[in-house]
Design a protein around this motif. Structure first.
Motif, short mmCIF file in Angstrom:
data_model
loop_
_atom_site.label_atom_id
_atom_site.label_comp_id
_atom_site.label_asym_id
_atom_site.label_seq_id
_atom_site.Cartn_x
_atom_site.Cartn_y
_atom_site.Cartn_z
N ARG A 139 -29.90 -43.13 17.95
CA ARG A 139 -28.86 -43.14 18.96
C ARG A 139 -28.85 -41.82 19.73
O ARG A 139 -28.69 -41.79 20.95
CB ARG A 139 -27.52 -43.36 18.27
CG ARG A 139 -26.37 -43.40 19.23
CD ARG A 139 -25.08 -43.49 18.48
NE ARG A 139 -24.35 -44.65 18.90
CZ ARG A 139 -24.17 -45.74 18.19
NH1 ARG A 139 -24.68 -45.82 16.99
NH2 ARG A 139 -23.51 -46.76 18.66
N LYS A 140 -29.07 -40.75 18.99
CA LYS A 140 -29.01 -39.43 19.62
C LYS A 140 -30.08 -39.30 20.70
O LYS A 140 -29.81 -38.81 21.80
CB LYS A 140 -29.25 -38.37 18.55
CG LYS A 140 -28.94 -37.01 19.07
CD LYS A 140 -28.53 -36.05 17.99
CE LYS A 140 -27.65 -34.97 18.61
NZ LYS A 140 -26.71 -34.42 17.71
N GLN A 141 -31.29 -39.77 20.39
CA GLN A 141 -32.36 -39.68 21.39
C GLN A 141 -32.00 -40.48 22.62
O GLN A 141 -32.20 -40.04 23.76
CB GLN A 141 -33.67 -40.22 20.81
CG GLN A 141 -34.27 -39.30 19.79
CD GLN A 141 -35.45 -39.95 19.10
OE1 GLN A 141 -35.47 -41.15 18.89
NE2 GLN A 141 -36.43 -39.16 18.76
N ILE A 142 -31.43 -41.69 22.40
CA ILE A 142 -31.08 -42.54 23.54
C ILE A 142 -30.02 -41.86 24.39
O ILE A 142 -30.10 -41.87 25.63
CB ILE A 142 -30.60 -43.91 23.04
CG1 ILE A 142 -31.77 -44.63 22.38
CG2 ILE A 142 -30.03 -44.73 24.18
CD1 ILE A 142 -31.44 -45.98 21.83
N HIS A 143 -29.03 -41.25 23.72
CA HIS A 143 -27.99 -40.55 24.48
C HIS A 143 -28.59 -39.42 25.31
O HIS A 143 -28.26 -39.23 26.47
CB HIS A 143 -26.94 -39.97 23.53
CG HIS A 143 -25.89 -40.96 23.16
ND1 HIS A 143 -24.56 -40.65 23.07
CD2 HIS A 143 -25.97 -42.27 22.87
CE1 HIS A 143 -23.87 -41.71 22.72
NE2 HIS A 143 -24.70 -42.71 22.60
N ILE A 144 -29.49 -38.63 24.68
CA ILE A 144 -30.06 -37.49 25.39
C ILE A 144 -30.91 -37.96 26.56
O ILE A 144 -30.85 -37.40 27.66
CB ILE A 144 -30.86 -36.61 24.42
CG1 ILE A 144 -29.91 -35.95 23.43
CG2 ILE A 144 -31.65 -35.55 25.17
CD1 ILE A 144 -30.60 -35.05 22.44
#
Lengths: 356, 327
Positions: B8-13
C-alpha cells in the motif's frame, strides 16, 4: 535494492495499462522510497532510538518544568515555541532519535500551553478551543505522520472535552456520528482522496489511523461502564447511529464486490440480524464496523485493532450484564449455537466462493 | 521477483508523484490483493462464524461450571481438573497430530497443573502461601519442560522459577535487599540461558533456542540493571549493599561475554540491550551524584542520554552495514 524491483515491476505494469496519459515523477518516488527504507534499520535499533528519545525528553521536560513552575505566561510562550520548533525541525530531520525527541516535545508543548492557561484561570472551553485550533494548524502546516496522527487525537479529545466541560452528555451521540461517519468515509474514499493532491496523499494514513483510534476511544467510553458517565442515558441512540453507518458500509462493500442478488439478500439479512442484536451495545457494533472496513480495504492495523476491540468490548459487555452466571452461560451457549447454525447453512456456499 | 506484491505504501507514494487517477488506483489495489475480494471475504466469514461459535460455546460451558462450582462435590472438582490434565497428556503423547500442536497442548496442560494446585488449595484450605504454590507448580512441570523441547514451555517454567524465588525472598527466606534479589535472579536467568544453549547445541533448528535466549536475556539485563540502580540509589540512612560490587563484577563479566558472542555471531540484539542497560545505570549514578541540584541534573542527563544513544545507534548502524554489506 529489493524495493526498487517491485516498484519497477509495478510501474511497468501501470505504464502498459495507462499508456501515454500517465506522468510519473520517477526521481521523487525513488527518493521517497529510499528514505523510507533507510528509516527502518531493524527493530532493535528502532526501539533503542525511541526509548532513548523518550528518556531524553522526559528529563528535558523535567528540567523545563522545574524552571517554569511559577510563570504561567512563560509556560504558554515556551510551549508555543517548542511546538513551532518541533514542527519546523521535523521537516528537516531524518534521524530517529531526533524525531522521537521532537514528537514528545510536541506533545508536551500541548501540556505546557494548557497548564499555563489553567494557571491564568482561562475558561475551560476556551482552552479546549485553543488546543483544537493548534491541532488543526499542525495538520495544515506539516505532513509528518506522527504530528498529524496526534493532532487528530488531540482534536477529538478537545471535542470530547466540550461534552464533559458543559455536561452536555447528549452531544456524545453527535460525536459518535461524526467519528463513525468520518472514519467510514475516509476508508471508503481512499483512492479518491489520495489521487486528489500530494498534500492530502501524504497525510492520509496518519489522519485515518488517528480517526480509527479516536473512534475506538469513544467506543471505550460508551462500552466500558467505569468510564461512562452516569448521566449518559439512552446508549441505544449511539447504537442506532453506528448501525446505520455500518449498514451503509455493508451496502458499499456489497456494491464493490458486485454480488449476485441472492448473495446480497443473504448478506443484508444476516448482517441485519447481527447488527440488530448489538443495538444496546454500541461498542460491539462499532468494533464490527472497524473490522468490516479494515478487512475490506486490507488495512492490517485496523483489522488487528478492530478484533482486539471486538473481543474486549464483548467480554466487557457480558461482564457488566447484571444477570446470574447461569443466565449468562445460557445466553452464550445459545449465541454459540446460532453461530454454528449459520456456519453450517453457509458452509457450502462459502466453499464455492473460496475456490474461485 | 518482478511479480511480488506491491504494498500500500508504494502505491501511495507512486500516486503522490504522478497523475494516476482514482479509478486506476482502485483497480491496482484490487489486483494486488490489498483490497479484499470475494474469496477472502468468504474465508473470513467461514473462519469467523466457526470461531465465534466455538468461543461462545466454550465460554458458555465455563460460565456454567463457574455458576455451579460451589455446589460440586470436592471429588468432582478435583476429578474434572485432573481428568483434563490426564486427557491432555495422553493426547500429546499418543494422538496423531503435528508435533507443534502436541507441544502446545502440553503447554496448555502445564497451566492446568497450576489450576489443579489452586483448586486443591482452595478446597482443603491448606494454608499454603503463594510461595508453596509456585514452588510446587515449578517442580511438577520441570520434567515436561526438559522433555518437550518447546521454547514457550521453557519460558513458562523460567517465569515460574523466577516468581518462586521472588516469593521465597518475600515470604519465607531471609529478607534480601533488592540488589541481592535481582542479582540472584540475574544469575539464575543467565544459567538458564547457558543450560539451554548447551543442551541444544547439537540440534539443527536453533531458532527456538535463540528466541528463548533473547527473551530471557532481556529479563536478565533488566534484573541486573534494577539490582545495580537500587544499589546506587540508597538514601542517607542505608549503607551501600554488600552485594553491589559483586553485582557490578558479574555484570561486567557476563556483558563482556555476551558482547563477544554478539560480535562473533553478527547478532545485533545483545549489543542493543547491553549499552541501554549501561546508559540507564550511568544515568541513575549521575542522578545520585547531584542529588541536590535537580534542575541542572535533569538537563545534564537529557544531554547525556541524547549524546550516548546517538553514538550508540550510529555505531550499531555502521556495524550492521559492515556485517550485511552484500545485502
Amino acid at each position: 535494492m529489493q524495493t526498487n524491483n517491485h516498484t519497477d515491476g509495478l510501474i511497468e505494469r501501470l505504464s502498459e495499462l495507462h499508456g501515454e496519459e500517465l506522468a510519473i515523477n520517477r526521481e521523487a518516488i525513488d527518493k521517497e522510497l529510499a528514505a523510507d527504507a533507510e528509516a527502518y534499520q531493524g527493530l532493535g535499533i528502532k526501539l533503542l532510538s525511541i526509548g532513548g528519545g523518550l528518556l531524553a525528553t522526559f528529563f528535558f521536560l523535567g528540567f523545563v518544568g522545574l524552571v517554569l513552575t511559577q510563570a504561567s505566561e512563560a509556560s504558554i510562550f515556551v510551549g508555543l515555541l517548542i511546538m513551532a520548533g518541533a514542527i519546523w525541525l521535523n521537516k528537516t530531520s531524518t534521524n530517529t532519535i531526533l524525531d522521537t525527541v521532537l514528537i514528545s516535545s510536541y506533545l508536551a508543548s500541548f501540556g505546557m500551553i494548557a497548564f499555563g492557561m489553567v494557571q491564568l484561570h482561562v475558561d475551560a472551553n476556551a482552552i479546549a478551543t485553543v488546543l483544537l485550533i493548534l491541532a488543526v494548524i499542525t495538520c495544515v502546516v506539516t505532513s509528518g505522520y506522527m504530528h498529524n496522527f496526534f493532532s487528530v487525537l488531540v482534536a477529538s479529545g478537545c471535542l470530547f472535552a466540550f461534552v464533559l466541560i458543559n455536561d452536555a452528555y447528549e452531544i456524545t451521540h453527535l460525536l459518535t456520528l461524526l467519528l463513525a461517519w468520518s472514519y467510514a468515509w475516509m476508508c471508503l474514499n481512499e483512492t479518491d482522496l489520495i489521487a486528489q493532491n500530494p498534500q492530502l496523499n501524504a497525510r492520509y494514513m496518519a489522519l485515518r489511523n488517528g480517526l480509527l483510534f479516536s473512534f475506538i476511544a469513544i467506543l471505550a467510553y460508551l462500552g466500558v461502564a467505569d468510564f461512562r458517565s452516569s448521566s449518559l442515558q439512552d446508549n441505544f441512540i449511539s447504537g442506532l447511529i453506528i448501525i446505520a453507518v455500518t449498514a451503509f458500509v455493508l451496502y458499499a462493500i456489497v456494491r464493490a464486490l458486485a454480488l449476485r442478488a441472492k448473495d446480497k439478500l443473504m448478506v443484508y439479512v444476516l448482517g441485519g440480524i447481527l447488527l440488530a442484536s448489538t443495538v444496546f451495545a454500541p461498542a460491539i457494533c462499532g468494533a464490527l464496523l472497524i473490522v468490516f472496513l479494515s478487512f475490506h480495504t486490507g488495512h492490517r492495523t485496523g483489522i488487528a485493532a478492530g478484533l482486539v476491540a471486538l473481543v474486549y468490548f464483548t467480554g466487557q459487555y457480558y461482564y457488566d450484564l447484571s444477570y446470574t452466571l447461569l443466565i449468562k452461560s445460557e445466553i452464550m451457549m445459545a449465541s454459540g449455537a446460532l453461530f454454528f447454525l449459520a456456519w453450517f447453512i453457509l458452509k457450502k456456499q462459502l466453499k464455492r466462493y473460496e475456490q474461485n | 521477483m518482478e511479480n511480488q506484491r506491491a504494498t500500500r505504501k508504494q502505491i501511495h507514494i507512486i500516486s503522490r508523484y504522478s497523475n494516476w487517477h482514482a479509478a486506476g488506483i482502485k483497480r491496482t489495489l484490487r489486483e494486488e490483493g490489498i483490497y479484499a475480494d470475494k474469496a477472502k471475504w468468504a474465508k473470513f466469514i467461514d473462519v469467523a462464524l466457526l470461531g465465534l461459535g466455538i468461543a461462545f460455546a466454550v465460554a458458555g460451558i465455563i460460565f456454567f461450571f463457574a455458576f455451579n462450582w460451589h455446589n460440586l462435590h470436592k471429588f468432582a472438582k478435583l476429578g474434572i481438573v485432573q481428568g483434563l490434565v490426564i486427557t491432555g497428556v495422553l493426547v500429546s503423547l499418543f494422538a496423531n497430530l503435528k508435533p507443534v500442536v502436541k507441544k502446545l497442548i502440553l503447554t496448555g496442560v502445564s497451566f492446568l497443573v497450576g489450576l489443579l494446585f489452586a483448586v486443591f488449595g482452595q478446597i482443603y484450605q491448606t494454608g499454603a502461601g503463594t510461595y508453596d504454590f509456585f514452588l510446587g507448580w515449578s517442580v511438577f512441570i520441570f520434567i515436561w519442560a526438559i522433555v518437550a523441547e518447546f521454547a514457550p514451555l521453557w519460558l513458562v517454567l523460567t517465569l515460574l522459577i523466577n516468581t518462586t524465588i521472588v516469593l521465597y525472598s518475600e515470604q519465607v527466606g531471609p529478607s534480601w535487599s533488592a540488589t541481592t534479589l535481582c542479582l540472584i535472579l540475574f544469575a539464575l536467568n543467565v544459567a538458564i540461558i547457558a543450560l539451554a544453549q548447551w543442551f541444544y547445541r547439537n540440534y539443527a533448528d536453533k531458532v527456538p533456542v535463540i528466541l528463548f535466549s533473547k527473551i530471557v536475556a532481556l529479563a536478565a539485563a533488566g534484573c541486573i540493571t534494577i539490582s545495580i540502580v537500587s544499589g546506587i540509589s540508597v538514601n542517607y540512612y542505608q549503607a551501600t549493599p554488600d552485594t553491589l560490587w559483586p553485582a557490578l563484577l558479574s555484570m561486567v563479566l557476563v556483558y563482556g561475554f555476551a558482547a563477544n558472542y554478539s560480535v562473533r555471531n553478527k547478532s545485533l540484539y545483545y549489543l542493543c540491550i547491553i549499552p541501554l542497560s549501561i546508559i540507564i545505570i550511568i544515568t541513575s549514578w549521575i542522578m545520585n551524584l547531584f542529588r541536590e541540584d535537580s534542575g541542572g541534573t535533569f538537563f545534564l542527563i537529557a544531554i547525556f542520554v541524547v549524546f550516548s544513544i546517538t553514538v550508540l545507534v550510529n555505531t550499531l548502524i555502521t556495524l550492521n552495514k559492515t556485517w550485511h554489506a552484500n545485502q
